[in-house]
Design a protein around this motif. Structure first.
Motif, PDB file in Angstrom:
ATOM      1  N   GLN A  21      17.504 -31.346 -23.647  1.00  0.00           N
ATOM      2  CA  GLN A  21      17.716 -31.148 -24.979  1.00  0.00           C
ATOM      3  C   GLN A  21      18.355 -32.706 -25.270  1.00  0.00           C
ATOM      4  O   GLN A  21      17.705 -33.561 -27.143  1.00  0.00           O
ATOM      5  CB  GLN A  21      18.604 -29.827 -26.202  1.00  0.00           C
ATOM      6  CG  GLN A  21      19.101 -30.086 -27.189  1.00  0.00           C
ATOM      7  CD  GLN A  21      20.077 -29.715 -28.029  1.00  0.00           C
ATOM      8  OE1 GLN A  21      20.610 -28.556 -26.942  1.00  0.00           O
ATOM      9  NE2 GLN A  21      20.382 -29.334 -29.277  1.00  0.00           N
ATOM     10  N   SER A  24      15.279 -34.950 -24.814  1.00  0.00           N
ATOM     11  CA  SER A  24      14.306 -34.223 -26.519  1.00  0.00           C
ATOM     12  C   SER A  24      14.767 -35.058 -27.302  1.00  0.00           C
ATOM     13  O   SER A  24      13.958 -36.257 -27.871  1.00  0.00           O
ATOM     14  CB  SER A  24      13.860 -32.932 -26.547  1.00  0.00           C
ATOM     15  OG  SER A  24      13.383 -32.603 -28.041  1.00  0.00           O
ATOM     16  N   GLN A  25      16.022 -34.890 -27.394  1.00  0.00           N
ATOM     17  CA  GLN A  25      16.555 -36.060 -28.868  1.00  0.00           C
ATOM     18  C   GLN A  25      16.384 -37.613 -28.976  1.00  0.00           C
ATOM     19  O   GLN A  25      15.255 -37.563 -29.233  1.00  0.00           O
ATOM     20  CB  GLN A  25      17.999 -36.081 -28.856  1.00  0.00           C
ATOM     21  CG  GLN A  25      18.266 -34.179 -30.148  1.00  0.00           C
ATOM     22  CD  GLN A  25      19.401 -33.663 -29.963  1.00  0.00           C
ATOM     23  OE1 GLN A  25      20.563 -34.849 -28.526  1.00  0.00           O
ATOM     24  NE2 GLN A  25      20.023 -33.004 -29.937  1.00  0.00           N
ATOM     25  N   ASN A  26      16.194 -38.156 -27.506  1.00  0.00           N
ATOM     26  CA  ASN A  26      16.692 -38.982 -27.144  1.00  0.00           C
ATOM     27  C   ASN A  26      14.550 -39.892 -27.206  1.00  0.00           C
ATOM     28  O   ASN A  26      14.640 -40.345 -27.529  1.00  0.00           O
ATOM     29  CB  ASN A  26      16.892 -39.967 -26.082  1.00  0.00           C
ATOM     30  CG  ASN A  26      18.556 -39.725 -25.916  1.00  0.00           C
ATOM     31  OD1 ASN A  26      19.063 -40.406 -26.691  1.00  0.00           O
ATOM     32  ND2 ASN A  26      19.379 -39.447 -25.456  1.00  0.00           N
ATOM     33  N   GLN A  28      12.451 -38.072 -29.276  1.00  0.00           N
ATOM     34  CA  GLN A  28      12.243 -38.513 -30.074  1.00  0.00           C
ATOM     35  C   GLN A  28      12.669 -40.051 -30.460  1.00  0.00           C
ATOM     36  O   GLN A  28      12.602 -40.897 -31.526  1.00  0.00           O
ATOM     37  CB  GLN A  28      12.579 -36.854 -30.828  1.00  0.00           C
ATOM     38  CG  GLN A  28      11.723 -36.852 -32.469  1.00  0.00           C
ATOM     39  CD  GLN A  28      11.106 -37.228 -32.285  1.00  0.00           C
ATOM     40  OE1 GLN A  28       9.381 -36.439 -31.758  1.00  0.00           O
ATOM     41  NE2 GLN A  28       9.741 -38.021 -32.907  1.00  0.00           N
ATOM     42  N   PHE A  29      14.144 -40.011 -30.466  1.00  0.00           N
ATOM     43  CA  PHE A  29      14.612 -41.181 -30.931  1.00  0.00           C
ATOM     44  C   PHE A  29      13.643 -42.295 -31.092  1.00  0.00           C
ATOM     45  O   PHE A  29      13.540 -43.549 -31.679  1.00  0.00           O
ATOM     46  CB  PHE A  29      15.872 -41.617 -30.669  1.00  0.00           C
ATOM     47  CG  PHE A  29      16.866 -42.648 -31.328  1.00  0.00           C
ATOM     48  CD1 PHE A  29      16.952 -42.797 -32.231  1.00  0.00           C
ATOM     49  CD2 PHE A  29      17.090 -43.971 -30.637  1.00  0.00           C
ATOM     50  CE1 PHE A  29      17.885 -43.639 -33.127  1.00  0.00           C
ATOM     51  CE2 PHE A  29      17.406 -44.977 -30.663  1.00  0.00           C
ATOM     52  CZ  PHE A  29      17.795 -45.466 -31.873  1.00  0.00           C
TER      53      PHE A  29
END
Length: 91
Positions: A21, A24-26, A28-29
């Motif tokens: 998670q 994934s967030q990084n 996308q960022f």
């Protein structure tokens, strides 16, 4: 049928999911950041290259974690099939 998973295996999977998670967030960022970058100057282009390298590294780690998760899932399915085979042979 008994649960043959050790508590540490469950913790490892939980940790893996948390790391996935975060990755994934990084990812996308960084992806969004790269799309918004203005690459008019050499400095900006060099920075974008560094961001792309970071994106590649994070993507590679994410892929490895997903591969590990697939292997764990296959192992669970194999154990289930083995248990079913034992039950059938006992009949």
């Amino acid at each position: 049928m008994t649960n043959s998973k050790a508590p540490s295996e469950d913790a490892d999977r939980s940790d893996r999911e948390e790391i996935q998670q975060i990755l994934s967030q990084n990812i996308q960022f960084i992806h969004n950041h790269l799309e918004e970058m203005d690459l008019d100057s050499t400095d900006d282009q060099e920075l974008a290259i560094k961001w792309m390298r970071t994106l590649g590294t994070l993507s590679g780690q994410y892929r490895l974690l997903m591969k590990d998760a697939d292997i764990d899932e296959m192992q669970d399915e194999l154990e289930l099939l083995q248990d079913a085979r034992k039950v059938k042979s006992d009949e």
